[in-house]
Structures are given as C-alpha cells and as structure tokens.
Write a protein that holds these residues in place. Structure first.
Motif: not given
Length: 496
Positions: A367, A319, A326, A363, A322-323, A370, A159
């Motif tokens: 996502r 983008a 983190d 969410d 984001a799945w 996005g 990312r």
C-alpha cells in the motif's frame, strides 16, 4: 411472517455496527483535487515593446477550453481550402483514431462508475453429492437451488468515487486531445494546401524562365549561324535551359509529394486524389495585435494536461484509501430443495445477509508503494502540464516573431525583385544591340529568377506562420481579442 421480519431486522442492525464505527474514520480521506491554473504571460513579448518582459508579468488564466474556435480557415477566403478542411474533419484517419480512444475512455469511465452501484444477479444450480454422515445419509442426494443475490461495497473513504472521478477526468483529457488532434489536422491540411499553391506559383516562375532562356537560345543560335558568336555562347545558353528545366522537374516532384500528403490528410487514397494547378488566390489574414496571454487557456492540449493532473490527484486519493477498511454488504434470497417439485414451495425458501469488513494488517509495503507510485505519477503530470504551458508560450512567440521578421523580409524582397526585373530588361535590350556580353544577360536572368523564387518562398512562409500562430492560439482568435478589447471596440480581421 412478522417473526421473520423481526429476525431480519435484528441481523441487519448487527451487520451495520461495523459501518457506524467506520464512519468515525471517514474524515481522513484525501482532500478534493484542485484545477491547476494556466500561468500565462500578461502580454506576448513579440506583440509588446521589443524588450524582454519583466518578472512578475505572468497571470493566471481560468480554463476556457469551451470557448468557440470558429471555422478559422475561412479567413483565407479560399473555397478549395474550405472544402479540404471539411473533408479532413470528416475522413482523417488520425482524427478517427483519437475519437475511438475517447470513446474507449468514456466506456472505461462508465465501467468504473458501475463499481459504485449495487450488483444484482440471479442464478440457479443443481448439485449431487453423497452426505458426509453416511449413517444419516447413506445415499447420494441432489440439491436444486434458485435465487437472487445482491452485493454492495460501501464507499466510506472515497476509494470508489475517486476512482470514478479519475476515469471521468481521463475521458475529459481524451476529449481535449481529440480537439487538439482536430486542430492539428486542420492546420496541417491548411499548411499543406498552401504549400502546394506556393509550389504552383514557383513552378510557374521557373517555367516562365525556361521559356525566356529558350528565346535567348534561339537568338544565340541565329547569331552563331551568322558568325557573330562562338559555339561557346550557344553551349552556355543550352546549359541554362537544361539546368532551369531540371529545377522545374524538381518542383514537379515536390508538388506531387505534397499532393499525396494532402490526400492522406483528407482521408483519400493518393491514387484517387488530385488538385489542378491553379493561381494562388488565398488571402493572408492579419491577426490583430493585443491578443492576451490568457488565450492559451483555450488550447485543448493544455486543457487535457489539466485534466490529467486532476486524474492523477484523484488516484493519489485512491491509493491512500487502501489504508482504510473495505466494507461490503451482501444479501441473497431464493429456494433450495432436493426435488424439483418442491423447489418453489414456501417451505423451501432460504435467505441470508452479511457484512464484511476487511483491513490488511501487513502487506509487505504494497500500500505504501501504491501511494508513492500515485504521488510520482502526480508529479509527472504536473511537470508535463508545466511543460505544455511553456511550450504553448514558445510556439506563440515563435510564430509572432516569424510573422514580424517575414513582414520586413517581404518588403525588402519586393525591392530586390523590382531591381532584378529592371536589370534583366536592361541587359536583354543591351544584349540584343550588342552592348553587353551574353554572360551579363544570363547573370541578370539568374538573379531575377532567384529573387522571384525567394519572394514566393517568403510569401509561403508568411502563410505557414499565420496558420501556425492560429494553431498555437488554440483556433480562432476573435473571441480572445474581443474579451481583451476595450468596451465598444470590435476586433476585425485584416486581409492582405
């Protein structure tokens, strides 16, 4: 001390377990972006046979925006033009704005790169509060702290790296746009200067015609006073003098406006800028035939469009990342004490490490939206890139066709000027000897002036189209022609 190190090692191992598990999923990241090729015609239609190109004559050109473009304006062999273009390169405000936007994009790229590096900081603090257990701590206490902290986000799924790539590509696109703006400013400076010189030549023709009409007016007035002509003849010539003077003043106004526009291009105030009226001495370079369609890959605006496509591809990867979870590592070490005197004692030391893995489970479709937004931006960048290539081909074909037609028009117009000049000379001689009427002479002079002005305008259009073609080709053409020429053949710039 050894016991402390062993404890620290065990805690680090426990913190790294989630990282090792996440490595199994790391291969799901987005595939690397690929640079879209320039689908250029193998040969421009206007430089080949006078037929439309067949299907399948398009070829892929490798990016070549780094090829030198040279000081192409020097082919016009005009020192005044050389000086004006150099002033525009140094002082043009549009160019300075593009340079500022490039600097901003590069700073943003460095800022994005900083997110991939460990974040280290130091701090100190003082807090005073009453204890929650009033039996053990009935009075308020002061806690003094001092230490350092470090944090680092593990970029397992690309990312951060793809965000950094996107920002760098945006900066590269801005660099291409800066070069495109530079070429545009240089071309506009050259075209405006050449337009001014064309106006000077046209003004000289009109002023010359005014003088000729005044000579005719003096002759007509003498013949009227002698009783050979009627007052109507005098009125006709006076009308021609006034109308031609009006045309001359119109050209004066146009020259003033053109000079003011040139002042803006070179970054000067119109009140302080001026060019004296001078002869039109610039040479007209002839761009040789055989320029390959792959020369379009040198255009900085196409290069910028390519980089924008790559940046959009990288943002699709951001983008999609984001799945994935983190993962952040944190650590801190310092001292804490209730008294300032004991703050930096070994017994007041404190430290801590941690690892945080976070993954949103629900969410509301953020996502997915996005990813769809990034994909739509990629589709838009691809469409803009294709449009840029098609526009580049159109611009080259426009200027090539203009030069071809203008060359033929120049030859025909030269014949018209020669015939009109001869007709005026004959009419003037016959009028002075009383063989033709005044109307015949005035008509011959109007025709000659019209054709001479048309010849100047055709010549001006040839210069404008030449500069336009140079800009459409991305600058100087020698490198592109040399690459396409047979071995041992060196491209030469003809001048007419």
């Amino acid at each position: 001390m050894t016991r402390d190190l062993q404890t620290l090692s065990r805690r680090w191992n426990a913190a790294l377990v989630p990282l090792l598990a996440a490595l199994v999923l790391a291969g799901c990241a987005t595939a690397p972006a690929e640079l879209p090729p320039v689908n250029a015609p193998a040969q421009f239609k206007e430089q080949g046979a006078a037929v439309a190109p067949k299907e399948g004559t398009w070829t892929r050109a490798q990016p070549a925006e780094a090829q030198p473009r040279g000081e192409w304006w020097r082919a016009f062999n005009d020192p005044v033009l050389d000086a004006l273009v150099e002033r525009a390169d140094a002082n043009n405000t549009t160019l300075q704005g593009a340079a500022a936007r490039l600097a901003e994009a590069r700073a943003l790229a460095r800022s994005t790169d900083a997110d991939r590096a460990p974040q280290i900081g130091v701090g100190a603090g003082a807090n005073r509060a009453a204890g929650l257990d009033r039996v053990q701590s009935p009075n308020a206490q002061t806690l003094l702290t001092a230490g350092a902290n470090i944090s680092y986000e593990v970029d397992l799924f690309g990312r951060l790296s793809q965000a950094s790539d996107a920002a760098r590509l945006d900066a590269d696109a801005r660099a291409g746009l800066l070069q495109s703006t530079k070429l545009l400013v240089e071309a506009e400076t050259a075209q405006t200067y050449l337009s001014l010189r064309a106006l000077d030549a046209e003004r000289a023709l009109v002023r010359e015609s005014v003088d000729a009409y005044r000579d005719t007016l003096r002759l007509t007035q003498r013949r009227y006073q002698a009783g050979d002509l009627a007052e109507l003849d005098v009125a006709r010539v006076e009308t021609e003098v006034a109308a031609t003077e009006s045309d001359a003043l119109t050209l004066d106004r146009q020259r003033a406006e053109t000079e003011h526009a040139l002042a803006v291009l070179v970054g000067d105030a119109a009140s302080n800028f001026g060019l004296r009226t001078d002869a039109w001495s610039a040479a007209l370079p002839v761009i040789p035939a055989g320029i390959p369609g792959t020369v379009l890959a040198r255009r900085p605006d196409i290069s910028a469009a390519q980089k924008s496509v790559l940046a959009a591809q990288a943002r699709v990867g951001v983008a999609q990342a984001a799945w994935f979870p983190d993962i952040s590592l944190t650590g801190g070490a310092g001292y804490a004490s209730s008294t300032a005197g004991d703050l930096f004692k070994w017994s007041a030391r404190s430290w801590g490490i941690g690892a945080l893995l976070s993954l949103p489970l629900f969410d509301g479709g953020r996502r997915e939206a996005g990813v769809q937004s990034a994909s739509a931006q990629l589709d838009g960048a691809l469409a803009s890139y294709r449009t840029q290539v098609l526009t580049a081909v159109k611009e080259v074909e426009d200027q090539l066709s203009a030069l071809r037609i203008l060359d033929a028009q120049s030859e025909v117009q030269a014949k018209a000027v020669a015939s009109a000049t001869r007709a005026t000379a004959l009419s003037d001689s016959r009028y002075r000897n009383g063989y033709v009427s005044q109307l015949d002479l005035l008509d011959a002079r109007r025709s000659e002036l019209r054709n001479r002005r048309q010849a100047v305008q055709v010549r001006s259009a040839q210069y404008q189209a030449t500069v336009g073609l140079i800009r459409a080709l991305g600058g100087g053409w020698e490198t592109a022609v040399a690459e396409a020429a047979p071995a041992g053949v060196s491209p030469k710039v003809a001048v007419r």
